[in-house]
Scaffold this motif. Structure first.
Motif, mmCIF file in Angstrom:
data_model
loop_
_atom_site.group_PDB
_atom_site.id
_atom_site.type_symbol
_atom_site.label_atom_id
_atom_site.label_comp_id
_atom_site.label_asym_id
_atom_site.label_seq_id
_atom_site.Cartn_x
_atom_site.Cartn_y
_atom_site.Cartn_z
ATOM 1 N N VAL A 98 0.858 -1.184 0.000
ATOM 2 C CA VAL A 98 0.000 0.000 0.000
ATOM 3 C C VAL A 98 0.890 1.228 0.000
ATOM 4 C CG1 VAL A 98 -1.753 1.296 1.259
ATOM 5 C CG2 VAL A 98 -1.785 -1.209 1.302
ATOM 6 N N VAL A 99 0.764 2.043 -1.026
ATOM 7 C CA VAL A 99 1.518 3.288 -1.088
ATOM 8 C C VAL A 99 0.691 4.380 -0.416
ATOM 9 C CG1 VAL A 99 2.523 5.034 -2.599
ATOM 10 C CG2 VAL A 99 2.728 2.606 -3.192
ATOM 11 N N ALA A 100 1.255 4.990 0.617
ATOM 12 C CA ALA A 100 0.538 6.013 1.391
ATOM 13 C C ALA A 100 1.394 7.260 1.517
ATOM 14 C CB ALA A 100 0.189 5.476 2.779
ATOM 15 N N LEU A 101 0.736 8.403 1.581
ATOM 16 C CA LEU A 101 1.447 9.671 1.733
ATOM 17 C C LEU A 101 1.878 9.837 3.181
ATOM 18 C CD1 LEU A 101 -0.860 12.027 -0.382
ATOM 19 C CD2 LEU A 101 0.986 10.510 -1.151
ATOM 20 N N GLU A 102 3.163 10.049 3.372
ATOM 21 C CA GLU A 102 3.744 10.224 4.705
ATOM 22 C C GLU A 102 4.036 11.707 4.926
ATOM 23 O OE1 GLU A 102 7.293 7.826 6.814
ATOM 24 O OE2 GLU A 102 8.013 9.235 5.294
ATOM 25 N N PRO A 103 3.734 12.283 6.077
ATOM 26 C CA PRO A 103 3.179 11.679 7.292
ATOM 27 C C PRO A 103 1.712 11.294 7.107
ATOM 28 C CG PRO A 103 3.275 14.066 7.525
ATOM 29 C CD PRO A 103 3.973 13.736 6.244
ATOM 30 N N TYR A 104 1.266 10.289 7.883
ATOM 31 C CA TYR A 104 -0.119 9.871 7.747
ATOM 32 C C TYR A 104 -0.766 9.635 9.106
ATOM 33 C CZ TYR A 104 2.687 5.550 7.194
ATOM 34 O OH TYR A 104 3.633 4.564 7.295
ATOM 35 N N TYR A 105 -2.081 9.795 9.085
ATOM 36 C CA TYR A 105 -2.946 9.533 10.243
ATOM 37 C C TYR A 105 -2.605 8.147 10.784
ATOM 38 C CZ TYR A 105 -7.449 8.964 12.702
ATOM 39 O OH TYR A 105 -8.432 8.747 13.631
ATOM 40 N N ASP A 106 -2.460 8.034 12.102
ATOM 41 C CA ASP A 106 -1.853 6.822 12.664
ATOM 42 C C ASP A 106 -2.649 5.542 12.407
ATOM 43 O OD1 ASP A 106 -3.875 7.536 14.420
ATOM 44 O OD2 ASP A 106 -2.676 7.304 16.236
ATOM 45 N N LEU A 146 -3.394 2.515 -3.602
ATOM 46 C CA LEU A 146 -2.900 3.823 -3.172
ATOM 47 C C LEU A 146 -3.835 4.338 -2.087
ATOM 48 C CD1 LEU A 146 -2.255 5.583 -6.628
ATOM 49 C CD2 LEU A 146 -0.630 4.240 -5.270
ATOM 50 N N LEU A 147 -3.260 4.809 -0.985
ATOM 51 C CA LEU A 147 -4.039 5.383 0.117
ATOM 52 C C LEU A 147 -3.735 6.882 0.141
ATOM 53 C CD1 LEU A 147 -5.860 5.167 2.567
ATOM 54 C CD2 LEU A 147 -3.914 4.313 3.893
ATOM 55 N N ILE A 148 -4.708 7.655 -0.312
ATOM 56 C CA ILE A 148 -4.525 9.097 -0.514
ATOM 57 C C ILE A 148 -5.374 9.860 0.503
ATOM 58 C CG2 ILE A 148 -4.775 11.003 -2.153
ATOM 59 C CD1 ILE A 148 -2.674 8.953 -3.014
ATOM 60 N N ASN A 149 -4.817 10.935 1.038
ATOM 61 C CA ASN A 149 -5.536 11.782 1.988
ATOM 62 C C ASN A 149 -5.389 13.239 1.556
ATOM 63 O OD1 ASN A 149 -4.807 12.857 5.383
ATOM 64 N ND2 ASN A 149 -6.744 12.924 4.303
#
Length: 396
Positions: A123-131, A174-177
């Motif tokens: 899973v590709v996530a944008l860092e920093p991310y919600y815990d 992809l986990l996008i915020n």
């Protein structure tokens, strides 16, 4: 042999061993014990609109939602969510097959990741991310691959080349915020178009957390990822009532997605909470139908609070990344002669009577977040004015 267990194995599942107690619990306890202003955890200190609260009371009294609501959510709320997505973004969703109500966005994230991931998926996530992102990926047996947003010209920016390079044959999702917690970045239309092109090209699913959709400031614009070509059928969009209507304790969230994705997420969700927040679902349905003036007043009021807190932090010597969205402001503590966000936040209550959160907890690469500290400005104006006054003692 009392007190002995049958196994030396730790009680906690090894997938969760790295997480422990959240920093929010630690810092909120510190705020209580020191009598400090809590600008750490992101919850308002006043309730939302009275007519929405009364709608919940009315539902309780009328016996609506006091027993188990339907698994997908009450029809009134699903219809209201679909109407909201169509009215604001031109996104048509069928309330019967393409909307699922959850116990807040937190459950929506958990159910989506548990449903869509197999062990070993990346899973590709944008860092920093919600815990909770990291914990839910771990619970699903996935492997998180962070792409770090880095400071540039007063904001945290996404490096699209780095994002492309992070995708491998093992990438599932992809986990996008956006708007992005904790940095306050709002991805631009061009950035989102590039994310969409990548997802289509590599045939990836996308889970997009858009709970701060109504909190965008200045010239920023919230554009749902599902509006881009090829994205509606591969995107799970997460929304929430808590951040928009200031009733975070009600825990009412939702996803909108194509029927096959909703079916998959519902299959996981039914074994988490099953259902939740019955009477509150009816109230949120009414809230989503509030006139546009409510949403604009809410945004403008929060922007004024942002400017108040950001100004106080700048005056105290912080480098401030004035957010384009959310109700958090990230600061760099190095101009104050500090570099360790954890030590700074643990000492801050004694130094000036304010609690904040060290951004490093939102990073896999802790060193990347070490000098950054997050403050919440979803508080009463008088509280923010008092906090700004207290910051002045830092330079004394």
């Amino acid at each position: 042999m009392t007190g002995m267990t049958s196994s030396a194995r730790p009680h906690l599942n090894r997938r969760l061993a790295e997480f422990g107690t959240t920093i929010f619990a630690e810092m909120s306890a510190l705020a209580l014990s020191t009598g400090s202003i809590n600008l750490g955890q992101g919850f308002p200190d006043t309730d939302g609109p009275e007519e929405v609260r009364e709608a919940a009371v009315r539902a309780l009294r009328d016996g609506r939602g006091n027993q188990y609501p339907p698994g997908p959510g009450v029809p009134e709320l699903r219809t209201a969510v679909a109407a909201h997505q169509l009215r604001r973004y031109g996104l048509p969703y069928d309330p019967d097959t393409e909307v699922l109500v959850t116990a807040g966005a937190t459950e929506a994230i958990a159910a989506s990741l548990l449903a869509l991931l197999e062990p070993g998926d990346e899973v590709v996530a944008l860092e920093p991310y919600y815990d909770s992102y990291a914990a839910c990926i771990a619970m699903a047996g996935g492997r998180r691959v962070p792409v770090t947003l880095r400071p540039h010209d007063g904001a945290f920016r996404l490096d699209l080349d780095e994002l492309r390079a992070a995708v491998t044959d093992r990438t599932r999702l992809l986990l996008i915020n956006t708007p992005h917690n904790p940095t306050g970045t709002v991805l631009t239309r061009a950035e989102l178009a590039a994310v969409a092109e990548l997802a289509v090209e590599r045939d990836l699913l996308v889970v997009t957390d858009e709970v701060y959709e109504h909190l965008v400031f200045d010239e920023a614009e919230h554009v749902p990822l599902a509006t881009f070509p090829g994205m509606r059928e591969r995107t799970v969009t997460i929304g929430s009532a808590g951040k928009t209507f200031s009733f975070t304790g009600w825990k009412v969230g939702w996803i909108t997605a194509a029927p096959d994705l909703v079916t998959a997420v519902r299959s996981a969700k039914q074994f988490l909470t099953y259902v939740a927040s019955g009477p509150f679902q009816y109230a949120v349905a009414e809230a989503l139908a509030l006139p546009d003036a409510f949403f604009e007043d809410f945004r403008a009021g929060m922007q004024a609070k942002r400017d108040l807190l950001a100004g106080g932090l700048e005056e105290a010597g912080f480098e401030v990344f004035r957010p384009s969205g959310t109700y958090f402001v990230t600061t760099d503590i190095r101009p104050l002669g500090e570099s360790d966000g954890f030590a700074f936040c643990r000492a801050l209550p004694e130094r000036c009577g304010v609690v904040a959160i060290p951004n490093a907890v939102f990073y896999d690469h802790r060193e990347q977040g070490a000098p950054f500290v997050r403050f919440a400005f979803c508080k009463r104006t008088a509280v923010l004015e008092e906090a700004a006054s207290r910051f002045k003692t830092l330079g004394a």
